[in-house]
Write a protein that holds these residues in place. Structure first.
Motif, PDB file in Angstrom:
ATOM      1  N   ALA A  41      67.782   5.292  30.294  1.00 25.63           N
ATOM      2  CA  ALA A  41      68.662   6.229  29.606  1.00 25.63           C
ATOM      3  C   ALA A  41      68.252   7.675  29.865  1.00 25.63           C
ATOM      4  O   ALA A  41      69.087   8.517  30.235  1.00 25.63           O
ATOM      5  CB  ALA A  41      68.668   5.928  28.105  1.00 25.63           C
ATOM      6  N   SER A 117      69.475  13.684  24.799  1.00 26.04           N
ATOM      7  CA  SER A 117      68.927  12.412  24.319  1.00 26.04           C
ATOM      8  C   SER A 117      68.192  12.598  22.995  1.00 26.04           C
ATOM      9  O   SER A 117      67.214  11.910  22.719  1.00 26.04           O
ATOM     10  CB  SER A 117      67.988  11.788  25.369  1.00 26.04           C
ATOM     11  N   THR A 119      68.700  12.523  18.892  1.00 28.63           N
ATOM     12  CA  THR A 119      69.650  11.908  17.967  1.00 28.63           C
ATOM     13  C   THR A 119      70.100  12.864  16.881  1.00 28.63           C
ATOM     14  O   THR A 119      71.296  13.033  16.651  1.00 28.63           O
ATOM     15  CB  THR A 119      69.026  10.653  17.337  1.00 28.63           C
ATOM     16  N   ASP A 143      72.609  12.138  21.373  1.00 34.76           N
ATOM     17  CA  ASP A 143      72.972  10.792  21.818  1.00 34.76           C
ATOM     18  C   ASP A 143      73.324   9.880  20.644  1.00 34.76           C
ATOM     19  O   ASP A 143      73.354   8.663  20.779  1.00 34.76           O
ATOM     20  CB  ASP A 143      71.844  10.164  22.645  1.00 34.76           C
ATOM     21  N   SER A 175      64.458   7.900  14.906  1.00 32.54           N
ATOM     22  CA  SER A 175      64.660   6.473  14.681  1.00 32.54           C
ATOM     23  C   SER A 175      64.722   6.182  13.180  1.00 32.54           C
ATOM     24  O   SER A 175      65.574   5.417  12.714  1.00 32.54           O
ATOM     25  CB  SER A 175      63.524   5.665  15.324  1.00 32.54           C
ATOM     26  N   THR A 221      68.571   3.825  18.613  1.00 28.57           N
ATOM     27  CA  THR A 221      68.182   4.586  19.793  1.00 28.57           C
ATOM     28  C   THR A 221      66.745   5.039  19.581  1.00 28.57           C
ATOM     29  O   THR A 221      66.469   5.872  18.720  1.00 28.57           O
ATOM     30  CB  THR A 221      69.115   5.786  19.976  1.00 28.57           C
ATOM     31  N   GLU A 247      71.602   1.723  21.915  1.00 30.08           N
ATOM     32  CA  GLU A 247      72.035   2.301  23.194  1.00 30.08           C
ATOM     33  C   GLU A 247      71.886   1.274  24.310  1.00 30.08           C
ATOM     34  O   GLU A 247      71.247   0.240  24.154  1.00 30.08           O
ATOM     35  CB  GLU A 247      71.274   3.592  23.510  1.00 30.08           C
ATOM     36  N   THR A 258      75.979  -3.554  22.240  1.00 30.29           N
ATOM     37  CA  THR A 258      75.753  -2.193  21.777  1.00 30.29           C
ATOM     38  C   THR A 258      77.049  -1.415  21.790  1.00 30.29           C
ATOM     39  O   THR A 258      77.966  -1.710  22.564  1.00 30.29           O
ATOM     40  CB  THR A 258      74.713  -1.466  22.660  1.00 30.29           C
ATOM     41  N   THR A 260      77.770   2.165  22.753  1.00 25.67           N
ATOM     42  CA  THR A 260      76.878   3.076  23.462  1.00 25.67           C
ATOM     43  C   THR A 260      77.610   4.227  24.124  1.00 25.67           C
ATOM     44  O   THR A 260      78.842   4.226  24.245  1.00 25.67           O
ATOM     45  CB  THR A 260      76.078   2.292  24.535  1.00 25.67           C
ATOM     46  N   TYR A 263      74.520   7.976  29.196  1.00 22.58           N
ATOM     47  CA  TYR A 263      73.516   9.035  29.205  1.00 22.58           C
ATOM     48  C   TYR A 263      73.704   9.964  30.398  1.00 22.58           C
ATOM     49  O   TYR A 263      73.351  11.147  30.321  1.00 22.58           O
ATOM     50  CB  TYR A 263      72.108   8.434  29.175  1.00 22.58           C
TER      51      TYR A 263
END
Length: 319
Positions: A41, A117, A119, A143, A175, A221, A247, A258, A260, A263
């Motif tokens: 990713a 990338s 979150t 992302d 996360s 992710t 993802e 997923t 998704t 990326y």
């Protein structure tokens, strides 16, 4: 590793951006890229960023030189890389993943920074009253996939499941943010949720093993999970426990399905933002964080076959 894309390197002279804006043509730029870890990713986001920025700058008569560096999953390495970029006086820093962005934030308040990338920027940057813009030298792309959509996907595929294990790295604040967001959504759908947090790569397998007591797992992710998705697969697939992933990279390694983003497309968008800053003189502090252009339901055909899972017709098989 340093890859020259286009003409000569001009260093960090800010007049490049200004002259590009005034004359309608680009100058020569150097861009430092700090990427937390090598995996599918993040690699795709970096590639999309380089491809688009190079395309736009060269079409406008300029050149851009990239210095992509990988921190091998270590936050301390991100700091060292960023400090090198600052000493060198690059024109812009692209920070790929949360730890890379945090290192860039700590390293400079002057050089424009674009994250990708990442979150949740509010969480990553420690901004309590998040408005969608940082007001500083930082902007970028997120992302974050729609977590309510991922919860609905889990319900669609596993309506009879009772227990959902939430497997993630506790050292990654984004996360934890995703887990805190999706947990009440899943509970509202009638699931009992249990968190299984690993601290680093050393306890991924043991926490995955504990999580197999649940009917289905959700992995957000998460960079550590992405880097060790095969390790997780070696535990959950033999145990016949399916994974809904945050993802595509994680899903390809250990997941059944997923919702998704691409990326590469996310990096592509970040490259467009970099062009606006470098060539057109856009103020990074006023640029809102940008989202992925679209989301796709995808499934891992091999794992779904191994687990006897039939997906609806609107799911796309991963390449």
């Amino acid at each position: 590793t340093m890859t020259a894309c286009g003409g000569s390197n001009s260093g960090s002279d800010d007049s490049n951006a200004a002259s590009g804006s005034d004359s309608g043509s680009a100058g020569s730029y150097k861009v430092g890229i700090v990427q937390l870890v090598q995996h599918e990713a993040l690699d795709a986001a970096t590639q999309g960023f380089q491809d688009k920025l190079k395309e736009l700058v060269e079409a406008d008569g300029g050149s851009v030189e990239f210095d992509p560096q990988n921190a091998s999953g270590e936050s301390a390495n991100c700091t060292t890389i960023v400090n090198g970029f600052v000493s060198e006086g690059v024109d812009l820093i692209m920070a790929n993943a949360t730890a890379a962005l945090q290192a860039a934030q700590a390293g400079t308040s002057d050089i424009p920074i674009l994250g990708t990338s990442v979150t949740d920027y509010g969480t990553a940057l420690g901004v309590s009253d998040w408005t969608g813009k940082t007001g500083t030298n930082i902007s970028g792309t997120t992302d974050l996939a729609p977590l309510d959509g991922q919860a609905d996907m889990l319900k669609e595929l596993f309506p009879d499941a009772k227990n959902v294990g939430l497997l993630y790295c506790s050292a990654e604040p984004n996360s934890k943010y995703q887990i805190d967001t999706i947990k009440p959504l899943l509970e509202k759908l009638g699931y009992t949720c249990t968190e299984y947090a690993f601290t680093d790569s050393n306890d991924v397998a043991s926490m995955a093993q504990q999580a197999t007591e649940c009917d289905v797992l959700y992995i957000p992710t998460d960079n550590t999970a992405a880097a060790y998705s095969e390790t997780i697969a070696n535990v959950v697939v033999p145990a016949k426990v399916p994974v809904i992933a945050g993802e595509e990279g994680i899903c390809r390694g250990c997941g059944a399905a997923t919702l998704t983003i691409s990326y590469y497309d996310l990096g592509y968008k970040t490259g467009e933002m970099a062009y606006e800053i470098l060539v057109n003189g856009a103020d990074v502090s006023t640029m809102p964080i940008a989202f992925a252009p679209q989301f796709t339901k995808k499934y891992n055909a091999a794992i779904c076959e191994a687990l006897g899972i039939t997906v609806p017709d609107d799911y796309v098989p991963m390449d």
